[in-house]
Enzyme design. Sequence first.
Site, PDB file in Angstrom:
ATOM      1  CB  SER A 130      -0.915  -0.069   1.223  1.00  0.00           C
ATOM      2  OG  SER A 130      -1.657   1.106   1.366  1.00  0.00           O
ATOM      3  CE1 TYR A 144       0.267   4.969  -5.882  1.00  0.00           C
ATOM      4  CE2 TYR A 144       0.276   6.501  -4.036  1.00  0.00           C
ATOM      5  CZ  TYR A 144       0.760   5.361  -4.646  1.00  0.00           C
ATOM      6  OH  TYR A 144       1.716   4.582  -4.019  1.00  0.00           O
ATOM      7  CE  LYS A 148      -0.181   1.899  -4.015  1.00  0.00           C
ATOM      8  NZ  LYS A 148       0.367   0.533  -4.164  1.00  0.00           N
TER       9      LYS A 148
HETATM   10  N1  NAP Z   1       8.348   5.077  -4.391  1.00  0.00           N
HETATM   11  C1  NAP Z   1       7.521   5.532  -3.464  1.00  0.00           C
HETATM   12  O1  NAP Z   1       7.703   6.663  -2.947  1.00  0.00           O
HETATM   13  C2  NAP Z   1       6.368   4.661  -3.001  1.00  0.00           C
HETATM   14  C3  NAP Z   1       5.710   5.024  -1.809  1.00  0.00           C
HETATM   15  C4  NAP Z   1       4.647   4.257  -1.365  1.00  0.00           C
HETATM   16  C5  NAP Z   1       4.250   3.142  -2.086  1.00  0.00           C
HETATM   17  N2  NAP Z   1       4.888   2.811  -3.238  1.00  0.00           N
HETATM   18  C6  NAP Z   1       4.403   1.627  -3.974  1.00  0.00           C
HETATM   19  O2  NAP Z   1       5.469   0.720  -4.184  1.00  0.00           O
HETATM   20  C7  NAP Z   1       5.167  -0.084  -5.330  1.00  0.00           C
HETATM   21  C8  NAP Z   1       6.407  -0.164  -6.206  1.00  0.00           C
HETATM   22  O3  NAP Z   1       6.727   1.126  -6.684  1.00  0.00           O
HETATM   23  P1  NAP Z   1       8.233   1.659  -6.775  1.00  0.00           P
HETATM   24  O4  NAP Z   1       8.359   2.820  -5.872  1.00  0.00           O
HETATM   25  O5  NAP Z   1       9.173   0.532  -6.638  1.00  0.00           O
HETATM   26  O6  NAP Z   1       8.239   2.259  -8.255  1.00  0.00           O
HETATM   27  P2  NAP Z   1       8.890   1.739  -9.617  1.00  0.00           P
HETATM   28  O7  NAP Z   1      10.378   1.644  -9.487  1.00  0.00           O
HETATM   29  O8  NAP Z   1       8.317   2.615 -10.673  1.00  0.00           O
HETATM   30  O9  NAP Z   1       8.333   0.244  -9.770  1.00  0.00           O
HETATM   31  C9  NAP Z   1       7.020  -0.017 -10.188  1.00  0.00           C
HETATM   32  C10 NAP Z   1       6.979  -1.433 -10.696  1.00  0.00           C
HETATM   33  O10 NAP Z   1       5.615  -1.761 -11.039  1.00  0.00           O
HETATM   34  C11 NAP Z   1       5.660  -2.369 -12.305  1.00  0.00           C
HETATM   35  N3  NAP Z   1       4.415  -2.305 -13.057  1.00  0.00           N
HETATM   36  C12 NAP Z   1       3.744  -1.208 -13.492  1.00  0.00           C
HETATM   37  N4  NAP Z   1       2.662  -1.604 -14.198  1.00  0.00           N
HETATM   38  C13 NAP Z   1       2.664  -2.962 -14.186  1.00  0.00           C
HETATM   39  C14 NAP Z   1       1.824  -3.960 -14.738  1.00  0.00           C
HETATM   40  N5  NAP Z   1       0.738  -3.649 -15.478  1.00  0.00           N
HETATM   41  N6  NAP Z   1       2.126  -5.270 -14.522  1.00  0.00           N
HETATM   42  C15 NAP Z   1       3.223  -5.620 -13.808  1.00  0.00           C
HETATM   43  N7  NAP Z   1       4.071  -4.729 -13.284  1.00  0.00           N
HETATM   44  C16 NAP Z   1       3.786  -3.416 -13.473  1.00  0.00           C
HETATM   45  C17 NAP Z   1       6.784  -1.655 -13.052  1.00  0.00           C
HETATM   46  O11 NAP Z   1       7.149  -2.435 -14.176  1.00  0.00           O
HETATM   47  P3  NAP Z   1       7.646  -1.837 -15.594  1.00  0.00           P
HETATM   48  O12 NAP Z   1       9.144  -1.781 -15.514  1.00  0.00           O
HETATM   49  O13 NAP Z   1       7.152  -2.825 -16.596  1.00  0.00           O
HETATM   50  O14 NAP Z   1       7.011  -0.485 -15.761  1.00  0.00           O
HETATM   51  C18 NAP Z   1       7.832  -1.626 -11.949  1.00  0.00           C
HETATM   52  O15 NAP Z   1       8.481  -2.866 -11.850  1.00  0.00           O
HETATM   53  C19 NAP Z   1       3.945   0.542  -5.995  1.00  0.00           C
HETATM   54  O16 NAP Z   1       2.798  -0.210  -5.656  1.00  0.00           O
HETATM   55  C20 NAP Z   1       3.891   1.930  -5.372  1.00  0.00           C
HETATM   56  O17 NAP Z   1       2.575   2.434  -5.338  1.00  0.00           O
HETATM   57  C21 NAP Z   1       5.948   3.532  -3.711  1.00  0.00           C
END
Ligand code: NAP
Length: 271
Positions: A130, A144, A148
């Site tokens: 989340s 978004y 979540k």
């Molecule tokens: N970074 C933050 O500040 C933060 C904070 C709170 C929560 N989150 C959560 O953490 C999770 C991971 O995000 P992250 O921060 O690691 O960002 P990220 O580096 O952009 O990673 C996102 C991942 O999701 C994948 N993805 C997107 N669409 C997809 C689909 N249709 N099927 C399968 N994979 C898909 C992307 O794959 P592709 O390479 O194919 O695009 C990438 O591997 C998300 O749920 C995000 O909401 C992040």
Amino acid sequence: MKAVFLTGCSSGIGHATALLFQKNGWTVFATMRNPNAAKDLATLENVHVLALDVTDPNTVRQAITAAEAIQPIDVLVNNAGYGAYGPLESTPTESIERLFKTNLLGLIDVTRAVLPHLRKRGTGTIINVSSLGGRTAWPLGSLYHASKFAIEGLSEALLFELEAAGINIKVVQPGRVATDFNGRSVDINVDPAITEYQPVIQALMASATQDHYRTEPQVPAEVIFTAATDGTKQFRYPSGNDAVEGLQRRRELSDEAHFAEIRSTFGLDRA
Ligand SMILES: NC(=O)c1ccc[n+]([C@@H]2O[C@H](COP(=O)([O-])OP(=O)(O)OC[C@H]3O[C@@H](n4cnc5c(N)ncnc54)[C@H](OP(=O)(O)O)[C@@H]3O)[C@@H](O)[C@H]2O)c1
């Protein structure tokens, strides 16, 4: 040796989490839309890189069938997701549908496909990624946050539903993390012609240029690993000081006091 199945392992939190489980001796099913993006994961022992787009049910079923044929899944980490920002009114329907198909319906589809396997074995843990933004909402993030907040509600209801089947469900709530989240993954929709939203857009843009606290993706990876292995019934796991403190503050404040803090944080009280 236990097995973990993760979505969204091409970068960020998913990639770091896959590496951490591998380092701790787990079998890792590291799934991603494009397996060519596996980087170092492709070369590691006991890591199986599988193609999975959470919006494509065929790839979901194929990846889970392939994983189960190698080793039964003990832990599912629903990590794939991205952010969409901009006024609701100026966000195209296609963007809205893509976000919910990925962040919410995709997570539901993967969960529904793994559940029969966990249920038959009477054991297993599901960890849904989340966000701090699953309990608090920021301006221009309506879609978004809706996705979540929905994951939080879905997970809380499933907690009771899955108990009888011996399956645990947990939620990890990262604060800001230095990943591709704010770069290549983000979907921004702004229509400059709608003048009423310009003050809030300007305030948000000014805030975005500030040097915000961010953890490295290894921090939520450690929290996800703890959630998978601590053997407790703890349900929510905040990750990063901003999430720990922000969620604590949200619990303590009234809605109105919290909204005043958000306005102040983003300079909306000065806009
Ligand atoms: N970074 C933050 O500040 C933060 C904070 C709170 C929560 N989150 C959560 O953490 C999770 C991971 O995000 P992250 O921060 O690691 O960002 P990220 O580096 O952009 O990673 C996102 C991942 O999701 C994948 N993805 C997107 N669409 C997809 C689909 N249709 N099927 C399968 N994979 C898909 C992307 O794959 P592709 O390479 O194919 O695009 C990438 O591997 C998300 O749920 C995000 O909401 C992040």
